[in-house]
Enzyme design. Structure first.
Site, PDB file in Angstrom:
ATOM      1  N   LEU A 263      10.633 -20.916  -4.908  1.00 43.75           N
ATOM      2  CA  LEU A 263       9.897 -19.998  -4.095  1.00 43.75           C
ATOM      3  C   LEU A 263       8.574 -19.972  -4.997  1.00 43.75           C
ATOM      4  O   LEU A 263       8.572 -19.916  -6.337  1.00 43.75           O
ATOM      5  CB  LEU A 263      10.590 -18.441  -4.240  1.00 43.75           C
ATOM      6  CG  LEU A 263       9.593 -17.299  -4.075  1.00 43.75           C
ATOM      7  CD1 LEU A 263       8.968 -17.308  -2.727  1.00 43.75           C
ATOM      8  CD2 LEU A 263      10.248 -16.164  -4.317  1.00 43.75           C
TER       9      LEU A 263
ATOM     10  N   HIS B 169       3.040   3.430  -8.929  1.00 44.62           N
ATOM     11  CA  HIS B 169       3.107   2.215  -9.200  1.00 44.62           C
ATOM     12  C   HIS B 169       3.954   1.644  -9.799  1.00 44.62           C
ATOM     13  O   HIS B 169       4.534   0.464  -9.604  1.00 44.62           O
ATOM     14  CB  HIS B 169       1.544   1.934  -9.950  1.00 44.62           C
ATOM     15  CG  HIS B 169       0.413   2.346  -9.261  1.00 44.62           C
ATOM     16  ND1 HIS B 169       0.135   1.939  -7.980  1.00 44.62           N
ATOM     17  CD2 HIS B 169      -0.724   2.895  -9.529  1.00 44.62           C
ATOM     18  CE1 HIS B 169      -1.090   2.387  -7.342  1.00 44.62           C
ATOM     19  NE2 HIS B 169      -1.646   3.016  -8.478  1.00 44.62           N
TER      20      HIS B 169
ATOM     21  N   ASP C  90       0.889  -1.286   0.008  1.00 43.04           N
ATOM     22  CA  ASP C  90       0.071   0.049  -0.194  1.00 43.04           C
ATOM     23  C   ASP C  90       0.932   1.363   0.167  1.00 43.04           C
ATOM     24  O   ASP C  90       2.031   1.222   0.542  1.00 43.04           O
ATOM     25  CB  ASP C  90      -0.975   0.045   0.982  1.00 43.04           C
ATOM     26  CG  ASP C  90      -2.133   1.003   1.110  1.00 43.04           C
ATOM     27  OD1 ASP C  90      -2.189   1.227   0.033  1.00 43.04           O
ATOM     28  OD2 ASP C  90      -2.562   1.230   2.064  1.00 43.04           O
TER      29      ASP C  90
HETATM   30  C1  FPP Z   1      -1.764   0.400  -3.286  1.00 40.05           C
HETATM   31  O1  FPP Z   1      -1.239   1.504  -3.369  1.00 40.05           O
HETATM   32  C2  FPP Z   1      -1.197  -0.555  -4.558  1.00 40.05           C
HETATM   33  C3  FPP Z   1      -2.189  -1.169  -5.572  1.00 40.05           C
HETATM   34  C4  FPP Z   1      -3.376  -0.949  -5.535  1.00 40.05           C
HETATM   35  C5  FPP Z   1      -1.511  -1.834  -6.319  1.00 40.05           C
HETATM   36  C6  FPP Z   1       0.004  -2.444  -6.076  1.00 40.05           C
HETATM   37  C7  FPP Z   1       0.738  -2.653  -7.413  1.00 40.05           C
HETATM   38  C8  FPP Z   1       1.874  -2.644  -7.726  1.00 40.05           C
HETATM   39  C9  FPP Z   1       2.981  -2.676  -6.378  1.00 40.05           C
HETATM   40  C10 FPP Z   1       2.724  -2.471  -8.841  1.00 40.05           C
HETATM   41  C11 FPP Z   1       2.481  -3.675  -9.837  1.00 40.05           C
HETATM   42  C12 FPP Z   1       2.527  -4.921  -9.374  1.00 40.05           C
HETATM   43  C13 FPP Z   1       3.074  -6.178  -9.654  1.00 40.05           C
HETATM   44  C14 FPP Z   1       2.907  -7.351  -8.955  1.00 40.05           C
HETATM   45  C15 FPP Z   1       4.083  -5.979 -10.749  1.00 40.05           C
HETATM   46  P1  FPP Z   1      -2.436   2.761  -3.397  1.00 40.05           P
HETATM   47  O2  FPP Z   1      -2.483   3.155  -4.934  1.00 40.05           O
HETATM   48  O3  FPP Z   1      -3.553   2.330  -2.688  1.00 40.05           O
HETATM   49  O4  FPP Z   1      -1.566   3.850  -2.774  1.00 40.05           O
HETATM   50  P2  FPP Z   1      -2.463   5.091  -1.701  1.00 40.05           P
HETATM   51  O5  FPP Z   1      -3.218   4.295  -0.773  1.00 40.05           O
HETATM   52  O6  FPP Z   1      -1.242   5.826  -1.431  1.00 40.05           O
HETATM   53  O7  FPP Z   1      -3.451   5.730  -2.650  1.00 40.05           O
END
Ligand code: FPP
Length: 257
Positions: free
Chosen positions: A134, A40, A23
């Protein structure tokens, strides 16, 4: 190759399964005046670091909450960017996964993914299926309640078809019917960016999981903080609802059980 300082760890007592709620990508970008999508992108680099560190530590299972059922409600530009990142991650990492013995499995409603992402995912699953150092569970279009609903539906159908006696349904039956059936329950859940919530992740599977929450935002979560989380896990006393002397701590909490 990741350089890991494991001096703070007892490497014989690592968790078997680490699950991560990644997150804070959006906030990381917003703090820098960048678009959420940039966050992201940086988050994808943390994914690579954590996968490779997990492999190097010899932890056999890692679950990554990459996209929730609720994330479909984000603006389409962001959803498309996340789908593109997932596709590119799978395409560019496959070589390293093969070299490192990493097997990819998908957990969630993959039917909802755009066909190009689904194809890439199915290709990665197929190509890595015999790797066994893994297992990385990519939780995509995943919701814990939905997972339980699907499991119950499946068991209900088996009962209706006369293949299953309701009296034979126990915890193991339910665990085997969930999307994460190929993995043991997580020993450690890491959540970045400070939120004290499970956010509809593994609801059944987290029953006895130790939870580590850090204020660090996911794009900044790299190997040093991962080692800190693991060291913190090792300082916990896992009782599984029992009193200390009876706790099967060394049996279930650590690898090699
Ligand atoms: C939460 O941050 C994250 C996500 C909704 C997506 C996670 C995706 C990645 C880490 C990148 C791609 C994934 C892979 C497996 C290659 P948020 O957008 O909710 O952050 P915020 O709470 O600060 O708004």
């Amino acid at each position: 190759m990741i350089e890991l300082d494991t001096s703070a760890l007892d490497t014989s007592r690592l968790p078997t399964h680490v699950a991560v709620i990644m997150d804070g990508n959006g906030r990381w970008a917003q703090h820098r005046g960048m678009s959420r999508i940039e966050g992201h992108k940086r988050g994808k680099d943390s994914v690579r670091t954590i996968v490779e560190s997990t492999r190097e530590l010899g932890i056999p299972y890692l679950s990554l909450f990459a996209f929730s059922t609720e994330n479909w409600d984000r603006p389409s530009r962001e959803v498309n960017a996340l789908m593109g990142l997932l596709r590119r991650y799978l395409r560019t990492e496959i070589k390293r996964m093969m070299a490192n013995g990493v097997r990819v499995v998908a957990i969630g409603d993959v039917e909802r993914l755009p066909s190009s992402v689904r194809r890439e995912l199915e290709d990665a699953i197929e190509r890595t299926r015999d790797n066994n150092d893994l297992t990385v569970g990519l939780c995509v279009s995943y919701g814990g309640r939905e997972d339980i609903v699907h499991a119950m539906r499946k068991l209900g159908q088996d009962v209706a078809a006369g293949k299953l006696d309701p009296e034979d349904i126990d915890e193991a039956t339910i665990s085997r019917s969930l999307g994460s059936a190929m993995m043991p329950d997580p020993d450690l859940l890491i959540r970045t960016s400070g939120e004290m919530r499970i956010s509809n992740f593994y609801l059944w599977q987290l029953a006895y999981t130790e939870i580590y929450v850090t204020d660090t935002l996911w794009p900044d979560f790299r190997e040093a903080e991962y080692v800190t989380a693991l060291a913190d896990f090792q300082s916990r006393e896992r009782r599984f609802g029992r009193v200390v002397d009876e706790a099967p701590q060394k049996v279930r909490a650590v690898r090699g059980r």
